[in-house]
Design an enzyme around this catalytic site. Structure first.
Site, short mmCIF file in Angstrom:
data_model
loop_
_atom_site.label_atom_id
_atom_site.label_comp_id
_atom_site.label_asym_id
_atom_site.label_seq_id
_atom_site.Cartn_x
_atom_site.Cartn_y
_atom_site.Cartn_z
N GLY A 46 32.49 2.65 61.20
CA GLY A 46 33.10 2.03 60.04
C GLY A 46 34.51 2.55 59.86
O GLY A 46 34.84 3.65 60.35
N GLN A 51 42.02 4.41 55.26
CA GLN A 51 42.06 5.34 56.39
C GLN A 51 43.18 5.04 57.37
O GLN A 51 43.56 5.91 58.15
CB GLN A 51 40.71 5.35 57.12
CG GLN A 51 39.60 5.94 56.28
CD GLN A 51 38.31 5.96 57.06
OE1 GLN A 51 37.56 4.98 57.06
NE2 GLN A 51 38.05 7.07 57.73
N CYS A 99 33.37 11.78 59.52
CA CYS A 99 34.39 10.88 58.97
C CYS A 99 35.62 10.94 59.85
O CYS A 99 36.08 12.02 60.22
CB CYS A 99 34.73 11.29 57.55
SG CYS A 99 35.98 10.24 56.76
N LEU A 100 36.15 9.78 60.17
CA LEU A 100 37.36 9.72 60.99
C LEU A 100 38.57 10.32 60.28
O LEU A 100 39.56 10.66 60.92
CB LEU A 100 37.64 8.27 61.41
CG LEU A 100 36.55 7.63 62.27
CD1 LEU A 100 36.87 6.15 62.52
CD2 LEU A 100 36.37 8.37 63.58
N HIS A 141 29.38 5.13 52.71
CA HIS A 141 30.50 5.96 53.17
C HIS A 141 31.81 5.17 53.07
O HIS A 141 32.80 5.66 52.52
CB HIS A 141 30.24 6.41 54.61
CG HIS A 141 31.30 7.29 55.17
ND1 HIS A 141 31.10 8.64 55.37
CD2 HIS A 141 32.56 7.03 55.59
CE1 HIS A 141 32.21 9.16 55.89
NE2 HIS A 141 33.10 8.20 56.04
N GLU A 142 31.82 3.96 53.61
CA GLU A 142 33.06 3.16 53.61
C GLU A 142 33.43 2.72 52.20
O GLU A 142 34.62 2.71 51.84
CB GLU A 142 32.93 1.96 54.55
CG GLU A 142 32.69 2.33 56.00
CD GLU A 142 33.65 3.38 56.57
OE1 GLU A 142 34.84 3.40 56.18
OE2 GLU A 142 33.20 4.20 57.39
N HIS A 145 35.38 5.30 50.39
CA HIS A 145 36.81 5.33 50.75
C HIS A 145 37.62 4.41 49.85
O HIS A 145 38.77 4.71 49.51
CB HIS A 145 37.02 4.92 52.21
CG HIS A 145 36.80 6.03 53.18
ND1 HIS A 145 37.53 7.18 53.20
CD2 HIS A 145 35.91 6.14 54.20
CE1 HIS A 145 37.13 7.97 54.18
NE2 HIS A 145 36.13 7.36 54.80
#
Length: 188
Positions: A46, A51, A99-100, A141-142, A145
């Site tokens: 994702g 991000q 997480c990226l 999670h997304e 963000h």
């Protein structure tokens, strides 16, 4: 299409609520295509617009489950309904995520087991997905963000202390840090 730099914890766009997408334009379509390419190159399951430095309420996702069913799409201006979380501590073996925007690290976090995602696709069509397990975790999670919340903001002690130490040691937590999938040697 292009792989975009992924912002690292400390970048203001990651810690602020994102603005709704007013109109699905060619610019938005191009951003989504770049986000899919970036997510796949990272690799991730994702990626939210903040991000990649864009403060808009949209994210992409792509994950193949144990039955080899691929779940891939874009969520524009999503809403998310989540089942209550357990009061038990997170299981490090089954409830850890990464997480990226906090690359190379994984920490356990309790999430709701199920979620209902309502969003708009790139054609402006509304849709709904009922998800459980890992897909529900991805959506939560997304979606976080889009509200300016990183998963490390939600983790419990002692993991939160470990994450804070890592952030300080790596020089994150301040504006200006990013990494480029396929170029920078980071494990996310």
């Amino acid at each position: 299409m292009a792989v975009l730099p992924i912002r690292i914890s400390g970048e203001p766009v990651l810690h602020s609520p994102a603005a709704p997408v007013a109109e699905i334009t060619d610019e938005v379509r191009s951003l989504v295509a770049d986000m899919f390419e970036t997510m796949d190159a990272a690799p991730g399951v994702g990626l939210a617009a903040p991000q990649v430095g864009v403060g808009l309420r949209l994210f992409v996702f792509g994950w193949t489950d144990d039955d080899e069913v691929t779940h891939r799409g874009v969520a524009i201006n999503p809403t998310l309904f989540i089942t209550p979380t357990s009061i038990d501590p997170a299981d490090p073996d089954t409830e850890s995520e990464g997480c990226l925007s906090f690359p190379g690290e994984r920490f356990p976090l309790v999430r709701g087991e199920s979620a209902i995602l309502r969003a708009t696709d790139l054609d402006g069509q509304p849709y709904e997905i009922e998800a459980s397990g890992w897909l529900a975790r991805i959506f939560q999670h997304e979606f976080d963000h889009l509200d300016g919340v990183l998963y490390v903001d939600r983790i419990d002690r002692p993991y939160s202390r470990t994450a804070a130490k890592i952030e300080r040691k790596k020089g994150w937590g301040v504006p200006g840090n990013a990494w480029l999938p396929g170029v920078d040697d980071l494990d996310a």
